[in-house]
Design a protein around this motif. Sequence first.
Motif, PDB file in Angstrom:
ATOM      1  N   LEU A 169       1.154  -1.206  -0.512  1.00 61.61           N
ATOM      2  CA  LEU A 169      -0.307   0.017  -0.070  1.00 61.61           C
ATOM      3  C   LEU A 169       1.037   1.274   0.341  1.00 61.61           C
ATOM      4  O   LEU A 169       0.358   2.301  -0.605  1.00 61.61           O
ATOM      5  CB  LEU A 169      -0.473   0.039   1.131  1.00 61.61           C
ATOM      6  CG  LEU A 169      -1.765  -0.539   0.786  1.00 61.61           C
ATOM      7  CD1 LEU A 169      -3.110  -0.821   2.203  1.00 61.61           C
ATOM      8  CD2 LEU A 169      -2.999   0.511   0.122  1.00 61.61           C
ATOM      9  N   ASN A 223       2.584   2.084  -3.999  1.00 58.24           N
ATOM     10  CA  ASN A 223       1.417   1.088  -4.491  1.00 58.24           C
ATOM     11  C   ASN A 223       1.114   2.795  -4.973  1.00 58.24           C
ATOM     12  O   ASN A 223       1.133   3.760  -4.323  1.00 58.24           O
ATOM     13  CB  ASN A 223       0.821   0.830  -4.369  1.00 58.24           C
ATOM     14  CG  ASN A 223      -0.701   1.013  -5.125  1.00 58.24           C
ATOM     15  OD1 ASN A 223      -0.916   0.555  -6.793  1.00 58.24           O
ATOM     16  ND2 ASN A 223      -2.353   1.271  -4.214  1.00 58.24           N
ATOM     17  N   GLN A 233      -5.394   2.995  -7.481  1.00 62.39           N
ATOM     18  CA  GLN A 233      -6.943   3.187  -6.950  1.00 62.39           C
ATOM     19  C   GLN A 233      -7.282   1.384  -7.427  1.00 62.39           C
ATOM     20  O   GLN A 233      -7.450   1.229  -6.013  1.00 62.39           O
ATOM     21  CB  GLN A 233      -7.913   3.378  -6.986  1.00 62.39           C
ATOM     22  CG  GLN A 233      -7.969   4.828  -6.860  1.00 62.39           C
ATOM     23  CD  GLN A 233      -9.145   5.309  -7.836  1.00 62.39           C
ATOM     24  OE1 GLN A 233      -9.539   5.248  -8.987  1.00 62.39           O
ATOM     25  NE2 GLN A 233      -9.366   6.707  -6.945  1.00 62.39           N
ATOM     26  N   VAL A 278      -5.479  -0.604  -4.202  1.00 61.37           N
ATOM     27  CA  VAL A 278      -6.139   0.241  -3.090  1.00 61.37           C
ATOM     28  C   VAL A 278      -7.652  -0.753  -3.058  1.00 61.37           C
ATOM     29  O   VAL A 278      -7.500  -1.578  -1.668  1.00 61.37           O
ATOM     30  CB  VAL A 278      -6.357   1.330  -2.817  1.00 61.37           C
ATOM     31  CG1 VAL A 278      -7.375   1.377  -1.194  1.00 61.37           C
ATOM     32  CG2 VAL A 278      -5.009   1.850  -2.860  1.00 61.37           C
ATOM     33  N   GLN A 306      -8.303  -4.363  -0.247  1.00 62.87           N
ATOM     34  CA  GLN A 306     -10.018  -4.194   0.613  1.00 62.87           C
ATOM     35  C   GLN A 306     -11.035  -5.144   0.295  1.00 62.87           C
ATOM     36  O   GLN A 306     -11.852  -5.655   1.046  1.00 62.87           O
ATOM     37  CB  GLN A 306     -10.655  -2.806   0.280  1.00 62.87           C
ATOM     38  CG  GLN A 306     -11.728  -1.892   0.683  1.00 62.87           C
ATOM     39  CD  GLN A 306     -12.421  -2.401   1.774  1.00 62.87           C
ATOM     40  OE1 GLN A 306     -11.562  -2.222   2.402  1.00 62.87           O
ATOM     41  NE2 GLN A 306     -13.515  -2.833   2.212  1.00 62.87           N
ATOM     42  N   ALA A 362      -2.815   4.868   1.339  1.00 68.65           N
ATOM     43  CA  ALA A 362      -3.875   4.878   0.296  1.00 68.65           C
ATOM     44  C   ALA A 362      -5.007   5.963   0.279  1.00 68.65           C
ATOM     45  O   ALA A 362      -6.159   5.637  -0.051  1.00 68.65           O
ATOM     46  CB  ALA A 362      -4.079   3.048   0.933  1.00 68.65           C
TER      47      ALA A 362
END
Length: 436
Positions: free
Chosen positions: A301, A304, A307, A310, A314, A344
């Motif tokens: 995270l 990176n 999106q 992320v 999740q 993030a």
Amino acid sequence: MKMPCIEADLVLALIPLLESTDQEMLLHAGRAIGRICYDNRSLQEELVKVGVIPSLVRILTDYAESEPLVHVALLALYNLADLDSAKEALSMTKVAEQLVKQLRRAESHERLEIVFEVLQALAENDALKVQLVDAGVPEVLSDILLRLQGSSQAEDTCIVKAASDLIVSLLLGDGNCLRLFQLGVIHQLLDLLEKHVRSGDASVQQAALSALQSLAVPVVSKVQMLEEGIAERIEALLRSESPPVQFKLLGTLRTLADGQADAAELLGQDPLLLDRLVQWCSGSDHSGICGEANRLLASILHHNRSQEVVKAIQAAQGVKHLVSMTTSEQAAMQNEALKALAIASAIDLDTLEESFKESQLVQSLHKLLRDDNTSPEVKYNSMGLLCRLLNSGDLRQEIEEDKIKDTLEQLCSHSNADVVKGATTTLQVLRGDTPH
């Protein structure tokens, strides 16, 4: 008989005989010196001082084809190589070239093992390390790994492990890493790993993983490893059920992701990897693996910029583990989690908002800020994350309801300048004075 020989200064009397051209004389003198000086550090230091090192290297050079003399010289070097004075003396010789020659012509496992032992000791010295690389040790190691990678004999396995360990010791600067890449050593190590994951030889797996992890440190290596598909091959080894190997594997992937957005993006969009990481975060009986799995998730995270990553973390339910990581007993892990969650949140807070509420992130952060035992760096990073969370209406409401503002006002008089700066900035964002 050993003490009378020492007391009679027999060793010093034998030293000149090492300059003889009579091979029988050399052999007997070398053996006698070795037996008398074995496990006697002061005598060994004395030997180095009176110039035994050049004599031993001369024997290796002039009598490279004589098995008995080479054996005596190598044994002597093995006993002396741990001494700093011996390493310094050896750095003034061409011992590296002679050891490479012996490594190439060694036919027995015993000979290979003693040469490896000497090389391993010499590789602790930076000057000698450079000489060993220049003399072609990496090329010989590559040949040995290639030759033995299909063998299941115990003796060959020991040699493979020794070669892998020596690769780690020889790494010094980006140039060495690139040289090993060009020789194909990386893929040879992975071939070994894949073979020994099946056969269950954990010692070889750990040695190869240590070599890979060391090779993954320089930025130039990370790029090369990504281009050659190394990350995917390492991930495929996750089927190993050996905790020490799993631990090394996670550390290798974390090293690869460190500072590399491309690597973090690649790892962060692999559903099989993420599922396994999440399992290890909560279900591992091995605390080290649990910690490494959390640290790898945080690293992915943190480094990176996508999106998609992320969303993937999740979806794998990894966020709650990173929230738990913020309350770790280790400040380093807390900081890694806090920074990762802040980055993030800057990328895609909407995706994370619900998980943050369910895992009571706001309340955890407030507890860290109130606790006098929390380190200044953790407090500062907690406030950095809070600033990100204030961009969410629901999380802002939680922050206000938890009366974090009062704690921030108290922290404005904290003894640490960074904590004061963080508290002041967070209060400004909370009041709407500064856009964030």
